[in-house]
Design a protein around this motif. Structure first.
Motif, mmCIF file in Angstrom:
data_model
loop_
_atom_site.group_PDB
_atom_site.id
_atom_site.type_symbol
_atom_site.label_atom_id
_atom_site.label_comp_id
_atom_site.label_asym_id
_atom_site.label_seq_id
_atom_site.Cartn_x
_atom_site.Cartn_y
_atom_site.Cartn_z
ATOM 1 N N SER A 195 16.973 -18.545 -39.965
ATOM 2 C CA SER A 195 18.363 -18.195 -39.608
ATOM 3 C C SER A 195 18.831 -18.974 -38.382
ATOM 4 O O SER A 195 19.964 -19.456 -38.330
ATOM 5 N N ASP A 197 19.351 -22.531 -39.341
ATOM 6 C CA ASP A 197 20.641 -22.699 -40.041
ATOM 7 C C ASP A 197 21.789 -22.793 -39.037
ATOM 8 O O ASP A 197 22.722 -23.597 -39.201
ATOM 9 N N LYS A 232 20.877 -14.376 -43.435
ATOM 10 C CA LYS A 232 19.496 -14.616 -43.874
ATOM 11 C C LYS A 232 18.824 -13.294 -44.249
ATOM 12 O O LYS A 232 18.099 -13.202 -45.235
#
Ligand code: P6P
Length: 354
Positions: free
Chosen positions: A234, A237, A342
């Motif tokens: 996460s 990202d 996520k």
């Protein structure tokens, strides 16, 4: 009847030079009662510690034995710098004979330190990181001190300091001192965030920014990208997102106080997420993330672990650590959105696999 004295036009400049930290506390509290007197005196002692540390930092390169390592390892498992020890002892000395603080909890000390002469009447606990970012000391880059003040609750007779194991909303004051080109003390007693600049010619911290408000959004993201391989997807990202969108700029000094100070004034977000080696994060709650969260919230920003407000975290031990995502509301929310996305994706995959 003699006319009342009318200050000349430089009255404003004089008034500013006289807006010291202790006076400012009274101005905010609008009274001179015992609690106001205590808080004013507490901030005065913090300022004294800051002045002593700033003085030593300013000439450490010329002083035998001021720089380098002691050869010891502290309770955090970190190599201790001579400046860490000096600064830790400065705070202890600054509060001796103060009658205010019975107990000091520091990053550098496994257990709280007690000042016996204060304990019968001392009603406060000082929690502090005496020198944060000490890896910067020997290369003359900015470092900071972080402090938090709580009421001492009950008789701490067995030095377990259990009353400190409460959430950050129990703090009554918090702030930091940034040792940079100038020495700046930023604090809050729950009535906004205010910055004072040390005037060496006066030996006083003088009000330089009152009621500081953090921008709702800013361009800065501050994180050690060398930890990319250790992060949850996460966070990766999020980093990929800022790498691919215009309007972001990376700033990271390796010293938390300087990075936070930049974000307080320019907006953006600082992250120290959990890593493979330190899943709960590196930064300590009671004297790093909680005081900074208190301050940033007072300035209109936010601080979270990624899934919980920092100020709601209840530690299970004095040196508990938390992940930290802190700064402008919109930027903290953006990081959290990647964490939530996520988590949702994982839940859906799990549900589909059943
Ligand atoms: P890293 C300094 O040791 C500190 O506690 C903070 O001041 C700073 O933000 C962080 O650790 C830096 O850690 O792992 O990026 O070197």
């Amino acid at each position: 009847m003699v006319d009342a004295y009318q200050p000349l036009d430089h009255g404003l400049a004089l008034d500013r030079d006289c807006t010291t930290l202790s006076r400012h506390v009274f101005q905010q509290l609008q009274n001179f009662g015992p609690d106001a007197q205590d808080l004013s005196a507490l901030m005065n002692r913090i300022a004294l510690a800051g002045k002593l540390i700033a003085r030593r930092l300013s000439r450490a390169g010329l002083m035998e034995g001021a720089l380098g390592f002691t050869g010891e390892v502290n309770v955090q498992g970190e190599s201790v710098k001579k400046m860490d020890v000096y600064a830790n002892e400065v705070f202890i000395s600054a509060f001796k004979q103060s009658g205010l603080v019975c107990r000091l909890a520091s990053e550098e000390m496994e257990k709280p330190y007690y000042i016996p002469e204060n304990c019968p009447i001392g009603r406060y606990t000082l929690l502090y990181d005496p020198i944060d970012g000490s890896s910067n000391v020997d290369i003359n880059l900015n470092v900071g001190s972080i402090f938090s003040i709580r009421q001492q609750e009950g008789e701490d007779t067995d030095s377990t300091a259990r009353d400190l194991l409460q959430n950050g909303r129990k703090q009554i004051a918090a702030g930091y001192i940034l040792y940079g080109p100038s020495t700046v003390l930023v604090y809050s007693i729950g009535k906004g965030v205010h910055a004072f600049t040390l005037d060496p010619s006066l030996g006083e911290f003088i009000l330089s920014n009152e009621n500081v408000q953090i921008p709702q959004h800013g361009p800065i993201y501050s994180v050690n990208e060398g930890n990319f391989w250790q992060w949850d997807d996460s966070i990766r990202d999020y980093i990929r997102y800022v790498h691919r969108h215009e309007g972001y700029t990376a700033r990271y000094s390796g010293a938390l106080v300087g990075d936070i100070h930049r974000i307080l004034f320019q907006g953006g977000v600082f992250l120290y997420p959990g890593t493979l080696k330190k899943p709960e994060g590196k930064l300590r709650l009671l004297y790093e993330t909680a005081p900074l969260a208190f301050l940033i919230e007072q300035a209109g920003g936010r601080a979270s672990t990624g899934t919980q407000e920092i100020l709601d975290v209840v530690p299970d031990r004095i040196h508990a650590r938390t992940p930290l995502i802190i700064g402008s509301k919109e930027d903290v929310a953006l990081v959290e959105s990647f964490i939530q996305d996520k988590a949702r994706e994982r839940e859906e995959k799990f549900a589909a696999s059943r």
